[in-house]
Design a protein around this motif. Structure first.
Motif, short mmCIF file in Angstrom:
data_model
loop_
_atom_site.label_atom_id
_atom_site.label_comp_id
_atom_site.label_asym_id
_atom_site.label_seq_id
_atom_site.Cartn_x
_atom_site.Cartn_y
_atom_site.Cartn_z
N SER A 1 -2.28 12.31 4.77
CA SER A 1 -3.85 12.50 5.26
C SER A 1 -4.92 12.48 4.18
CB SER A 1 -3.86 13.60 6.02
OG SER A 1 -5.29 13.92 6.47
N ARG A 2 -4.44 13.20 2.92
CA ARG A 2 -5.41 13.37 1.74
C ARG A 2 -5.56 11.78 1.10
NH1 ARG A 2 -6.46 18.53 0.31
NH2 ARG A 2 -5.08 20.05 1.22
N LYS A 3 -4.57 11.05 1.16
CA LYS A 3 -4.48 9.69 0.38
C LYS A 3 -5.42 8.65 1.33
CE LYS A 3 -0.28 10.04 -2.40
NZ LYS A 3 -0.72 9.69 -3.60
N ILE A 4 -5.08 9.01 2.64
CA ILE A 4 -6.06 7.98 3.54
C ILE A 4 -7.38 8.47 3.58
CG2 ILE A 4 -6.47 7.42 5.97
CD1 ILE A 4 -3.46 7.93 6.50
N ILE B 1 -2.53 1.42 9.70
CA ILE B 1 -2.61 1.05 8.25
C ILE B 1 -2.34 -0.42 8.31
CG2 ILE B 1 -1.64 1.41 6.11
CD1 ILE B 1 -1.43 4.22 6.83
N ALA B 2 -1.43 -1.05 8.84
CA ALA B 2 -1.11 -2.29 8.74
C ALA B 2 -2.27 -3.08 9.56
CB ALA B 2 0.13 -2.49 9.42
N LEU C 1 0.75 -1.13 0.13
CA LEU C 1 -0.10 -0.09 0.03
C LEU C 1 0.89 1.14 -0.13
CD1 LEU C 1 -2.57 -0.87 2.70
CD2 LEU C 1 -2.97 -0.93 0.26
N GLU C 2 0.65 2.16 -0.91
CA GLU C 2 1.31 3.41 -0.86
C GLU C 2 1.18 4.04 0.38
OE1 GLU C 2 1.54 7.44 -3.67
OE2 GLU C 2 -0.12 6.08 -3.95
N ILE C 3 0.10 4.21 0.93
CA ILE C 3 -0.03 4.95 2.20
C ILE C 3 0.66 4.45 3.08
CG2 ILE C 3 -2.39 5.75 1.68
CD1 ILE C 3 -3.77 3.68 3.73
N ILE D 1 5.60 4.76 6.79
CA ILE D 1 7.14 4.28 7.16
C ILE D 1 8.19 5.43 6.92
CG2 ILE D 1 8.64 2.75 6.61
CD1 ILE D 1 6.54 1.50 8.63
N GLU D 2 7.99 5.91 5.69
CA GLU D 2 8.84 6.94 5.28
C GLU D 2 9.04 8.18 6.29
OE1 GLU D 2 9.22 10.29 2.00
OE2 GLU D 2 9.02 8.39 1.26
N VAL D 3 7.69 8.73 6.40
CA VAL D 3 7.38 9.79 7.35
C VAL D 3 7.96 9.26 8.76
CG1 VAL D 3 5.64 11.11 8.64
CG2 VAL D 3 5.72 11.08 6.01
#
Length: 120
Positions: A108-111, A53-54, A10-12, A17-19
């Protein structure tokens, strides 16, 4: 063959994880300055995004799925608030805060868009 979990694709989750890595780096710096409470709060909020998310990928219903996404989205806002406080106290640079704000806003927008696509 190595097996993985659905959330890893998942991209989100990847963005979270990056953030989260960046937030952990900031928390490490705060801890080195003996600002333990700020460090703990930032780590917890940052980890909460990817954790929720996970965890949502294990949900059996759309409603439950949406609830975990909402927790993740709310954690983005918690991180933003913590970043404002620590930037105002000059523990991070304005540019650092703004770069993280941009990523948190994107996430947040993607979520939110994923939640809307569930048609609940």
């Amino acid at each position: 063959m190595t097996r993985g979990f659905r959330f890893e694709n998942l991209e989100i989750w990847q963005i979270s994880i990056e953030v989260g890595d960046t937030l952990f780096d900031i928390a490490d710096n705060l801890e080195a300055r003996k600002l333990y409470r700020f460090a703990e709060q930032l780590r917890g909020a940052g980890l909460s995004i990817s954790n929720n998310i996970a965890e949502r990928t294990g949900s059996l219903s759309k409603k439950e799925f949406c609830q975990f996404l909402n927790y993740a989205r709310r954690s983005c806002y918690e991180c933003a608030n913590i970043l404002i406080v620590i930037q105002r106290r000059s523990y991070i640079r304005v540019e650092t805060k703004q770069a993280l704000f941009d990523r948190l806003d994107e996430l947040s927008r993607k979520i939110t868009n994923l939640q809307k696509s569930l048609n609940l």
